[in-house]
Every structure is written in structure tokens, then in C-alpha cells.
Motif scaffolding. Structure first.
Motif, mmCIF file in Angstrom:
data_model
loop_
_atom_site.group_PDB
_atom_site.id
_atom_site.type_symbol
_atom_site.label_atom_id
_atom_site.label_comp_id
_atom_site.label_asym_id
_atom_site.label_seq_id
_atom_site.Cartn_x
_atom_site.Cartn_y
_atom_site.Cartn_z
ATOM 1 N N GLY A 139 32.377 36.391 25.243
ATOM 2 C CA GLY A 139 32.757 35.000 25.471
ATOM 3 C C GLY A 139 32.398 34.113 24.296
ATOM 4 O O GLY A 139 33.187 33.251 23.887
ATOM 5 N N THR A 140 31.193 34.326 23.752
ATOM 6 C CA THR A 140 30.769 33.543 22.587
ATOM 7 C C THR A 140 31.672 33.820 21.392
ATOM 8 O O THR A 140 32.064 32.903 20.655
ATOM 9 N N PHE A 141 32.016 35.097 21.195
ATOM 10 C CA PHE A 141 32.917 35.472 20.095
ATOM 11 C C PHE A 141 34.259 34.751 20.213
ATOM 12 O O PHE A 141 34.763 34.184 19.227
ATOM 13 N N LEU A 142 34.848 34.735 21.405
ATOM 14 C CA LEU A 142 36.127 34.049 21.597
ATOM 15 C C LEU A 142 35.995 32.546 21.394
ATOM 16 O O LEU A 142 36.871 31.898 20.814
ATOM 17 N N LEU A 143 34.882 31.992 21.874
ATOM 18 C CA LEU A 143 34.689 30.542 21.793
ATOM 19 C C LEU A 143 34.558 30.069 20.346
ATOM 20 O O LEU A 143 35.111 29.029 19.972
ATOM 21 N N VAL A 144 33.844 30.827 19.527
ATOM 22 C CA VAL A 144 33.546 30.343 18.175
ATOM 23 C C VAL A 144 34.500 30.881 17.109
ATOM 24 O O VAL A 144 34.505 30.370 15.977
ATOM 25 N N THR A 145 35.316 31.886 17.440
ATOM 26 C CA THR A 145 36.253 32.430 16.444
ATOM 27 C C THR A 145 37.706 32.390 16.898
ATOM 28 O O THR A 145 38.606 32.572 16.073
ATOM 29 N N HIS A 146 37.952 32.174 18.196
ATOM 30 C CA HIS A 146 39.307 32.269 18.769
ATOM 31 C C HIS A 146 39.922 33.646 18.517
ATOM 32 O O HIS A 146 41.138 33.791 18.401
ATOM 33 N N GLY A 147 39.043 34.645 18.416
ATOM 34 C CA GLY A 147 39.518 36.012 18.236
ATOM 35 C C GLY A 147 39.809 36.414 16.809
ATOM 36 O O GLY A 147 40.243 37.533 16.546
ATOM 37 N N LYS A 148 39.548 35.522 15.855
ATOM 38 C CA LYS A 148 39.824 35.812 14.445
ATOM 39 C C LYS A 148 38.514 36.140 13.731
ATOM 40 O O LYS A 148 37.610 35.307 13.644
ATOM 41 N N LEU A 149 38.427 37.348 13.193
ATOM 42 C CA LEU A 149 37.183 37.812 12.587
ATOM 43 C C LEU A 149 36.854 37.094 11.282
ATOM 44 O O LEU A 149 35.702 37.086 10.848
ATOM 45 N N THR A 150 37.849 36.501 10.660
ATOM 46 C CA THR A 150 37.639 35.936 9.323
ATOM 47 C C THR A 150 37.376 34.442 9.306
ATOM 48 O O THR A 150 37.185 33.855 8.240
ATOM 49 N N SER A 151 37.351 33.785 10.458
ATOM 50 C CA SER A 151 37.160 32.334 10.457
ATOM 51 C C SER A 151 36.463 31.878 11.729
ATOM 52 O O SER A 151 36.471 32.582 12.749
ATOM 53 N N LEU A 152 35.867 30.691 11.664
ATOM 54 C CA LEU A 152 35.224 30.075 12.810
ATOM 55 C C LEU A 152 36.088 28.934 13.333
ATOM 56 O O LEU A 152 36.682 28.190 12.554
ATOM 57 N N SER A 153 36.125 28.783 14.659
ATOM 58 C CA SER A 153 36.880 27.673 15.254
ATOM 59 C C SER A 153 36.027 26.413 15.358
ATOM 60 O O SER A 153 36.530 25.334 15.637
ATOM 61 N N ILE A 154 34.709 26.559 15.152
ATOM 62 C CA ILE A 154 33.801 25.406 15.111
ATOM 63 C C ILE A 154 33.025 25.476 13.804
ATOM 64 O O ILE A 154 33.021 26.506 13.121
ATOM 65 N N SER A 155 32.367 24.394 13.437
ATOM 66 C CA SER A 155 31.629 24.387 12.177
ATOM 67 C C SER A 155 30.404 25.291 12.261
ATOM 68 O O SER A 155 29.854 25.512 13.350
ATOM 69 N N PRO A 156 29.955 25.830 11.132
ATOM 70 C CA PRO A 156 28.733 26.647 11.144
ATOM 71 C C PRO A 156 27.532 25.886 11.692
ATOM 72 O O PRO A 156 26.677 26.473 12.358
ATOM 73 N N GLU A 157 27.470 24.563 11.418
ATOM 74 C CA GLU A 157 26.361 23.756 11.939
ATOM 75 C C GLU A 157 26.393 23.718 13.469
ATOM 76 O O GLU A 157 25.337 23.826 14.120
#
Length: 301
Positions: A139-157
Motif C-alpha cells: 500500500g505504501t509503495f502504491l501511495l508514494v510511487t503510483h506503481g512506478k519504480l523510477t519516480s515518487l508521486s510525493i516529494s521526498p520530504e
């Protein structure tokens, strides 16, 4: 109304109000330009005073803990690394992302707790607990990456503060058990919030001159402190007392869902399909942990 139904309603109401308090905090920070540390400080100070007042009216001996040097030190430790850190990192996550994401990430704390105790006790996790750990990570992986291994959907901060918030919430939940057993919940939580607010005051007390303040923002602040924190806490305690901690934990899953829905409806936050799937997976992990606790309780009985 039976005690069970009354307890369920209290916990559900508390969960929804807790979810809405994060949305309220996001609204305040966006509209007033108040920083998350300053809002944390004022929220802690006001809530601490309210809870200690309620405790005193209830008949608790709120100054009893101050007579023990050891317990006073434990209270200060809990105030700094529990109340202060959990509130500050939660609002920082909101500031860097949104209320829904912050609430869902903090909801990882039950999984962190069961994983930690399994590690310390060198006990193999049961199937429900192992499943909960897996679903929370997914769930955390989907929330913060939207399923994309190369990018984050939220800021690193936002990700950093959200994870710290989850760990601090786990500490906040487990550390004060002995203090609460000796002095009661309201006195310990009230003192911890008041002391945490006082710890922030030397650093952020001088801020406030450039903030935008109007009637709506004052109402929002009143809601955040009185309704979304003090009343909510009292409702949850009452409900958990009537129906038990396991059922209360399951019903508290309404918190991240209500936060997500209110963020979308009231603040226009964009919540995509991966966000919803991640939220539901994290919520399901808490339900698995709660169901496993109920099963163990029945076996022990």
C-alpha cells in the motif's frame, strides 16, 4: 441504545473527526501561511490545557506524577519523543503533501508495532500479521510511487516526514503504558501535550506577525483544537472502553478514509486510483492485525 452500539458510534465519530482534523490543519496552513511548527506548538498548548482541565474536573490528581522524579523524567521523555514528534511530523507531512497522504502514512504505525514486537520476541509472525506487513508495504509503495519504480508521486520530504510520523506514532502508542496505568490517560496525554508545546515555544513562539487571520480561520483553529483533538480523544476513549481495543482499532480505519474523502471534496486534492488502492491496502493491514488480536484473545480465554 445499547452500550455496544454507543461505543461503536463514539469510535466511528472519533475516527471521522480525527480524519477531518488533518484536513482542517491543511486548510489553516494554506490560507493563513502559518508554518507547521507554529501550528503544532499552539495546537499542543491549547489541547494540553483543555485535557488537563477535563482531567481535573473529572477528579484526577493531575499533579501526582510530579511527585516522582523518575516518572517526571519519563513524562518529559514521552513529551519530547512522543507528543511533540508525532504532532510535528504529521503536520510537516501535510505541509509537504496533503492531509490524506499524511493520515494514511501515519496509519502504518500498527504494522510497525507488531513487526517490532515480533522481532524483539524472536517470534515468527502469524499469517494475519505477516499478511498485514505485506499489504502495508504494498500500500505504501502504491501511495508514494503510483506503481512506478523510477519516480515518487510525493516529494521526498513528505515521504520522510510521513515515515517518521508512523514510527513516532508507534512509540507514542506503546511507551506511556506504565505511566497511564499509574496516573490515568487524560493526565498523561494532557501533560505530554502541554509540555511538548512549551518545548517548542522558545523556537517558534515569536512567529505570528505575518499570518493572515480572519473569522473562518479562527473557527477552523477552534475546530482543530477543541473538536478535532480534545473532543475526539474523549470520544475514542469512551468508545474503546465500551467495545474493547480490538474492535475500536478496526472502526478507527474510518480515519484515513474520511481524511481522503474530505480532502478530495473540500480541498480539491487529486486522489488517483493508485492512491485509493494504497489507502485501502494500508487500512486492510490494520484490520488484519486487529482480527488477529481478537483471535488471540479468544484463544487465551
Amino acid at each position: 441504545m445499547g452500550s455496544t452500539k454507543k461505543g461503536m458510534l463514539c469510535v466511528l465519530a472519533a475516527a471521522v473527526l480525527w480524519g477531518s482534523s488533518g484536513v482542517c490543519a491543511q486548510y489553516i496552513m494554506e490560507k493563513s501561511h502559518i508554518s507547521s511548527p507554529w501550528l503544532t506548538m499552539t495546537r499542543l498548548l491549547f489541547t494540553g490545557v483543555i485535557l488537563l482541565t477535563l482531567s481535573f474536573v473529572h477528579g484526577d490528581k493531575i499533579f501526582a506524577i510530579l511527585k516522582s522524579r523518575k516518572d517526571t523524567f519519563s513524562l518529559l521523555f514521552f513529551s519530547l519523543f512522543g507528543a511533540l514528534i508525532v504532532q510535528l511530523t504529521f503536520l510537516l507531512t501535510i505541509e509537504k503533501s496533503n492531509a490524506a497522504t499524511a493520515t494514511v502514512l501515519q496509519f502504518l504505525s500498527p504494522t510497525i508495532i507488531v513487526a517490532w514486537f515480533a522481532l524483539v520476541r524472536k517470534a515468527r509472525p502469524t499469517l494475519p500479521v505477516a499478511s498485514a506487513i505485506f499489504t502495508s508495504l504494498l500500500g505504501t509503495f502504491l501511495l508514494v510511487t503510483h506503481g512506478k519504480l523510477t519516480s515518487l508521486s510525493i516529494s521526498p520530504e513528505a515521504l520522510l516526514w510521513g515515515i517518521v510520523s508512523a514510527f513516532s506514532a508507534a512509540f507514542y502508542t506503546t511507551y506511556p503504558a506504565a505511566l497511564i496505568a499509574r496516573y490515568g490517560t487524560l493526565p498523561i496525554v494532557g501533560w505530554s501535550m502541554l509540555l511538548a508545546g512549551l518545548m517548542l515555544t522558545p523556537f517558534f513562539g515569536g512567529q505570528g506577525g505575518d499570518f493572515v487571520v480572519d473569522g473562518r480561520l479562527l473557527m477552523a483553529f477552534f475546530y482543530l483544537v477543541v473538536i478535532g483533538t480534545a473532543l475526539t480523544f474523549s470520544l475514542y476513549l469512551k468508545g474503546a472502553q465500551l467495545i474493547g481495543g480490538s474492535k475500536a482499532s478496526i472502526l478507527s480505519c474510518a480515519e484515513p478514509l474520511s481524511s481522503a474523502l474530505l480532502s478530495v471534496v473540500l480541498l480539491g486534492v487529486a486522489f488517483s486510483l493508485p492512491d485509493w488502492l494504497g489507502t485501502l491496502l494500508i487500512v486492510s493491514s490494520v484490520m488484519l492485525i486487529s482480527l488477529d488480536s481478537r483471535r488471540k484473545a479468544r484463544v487465551a480465554a
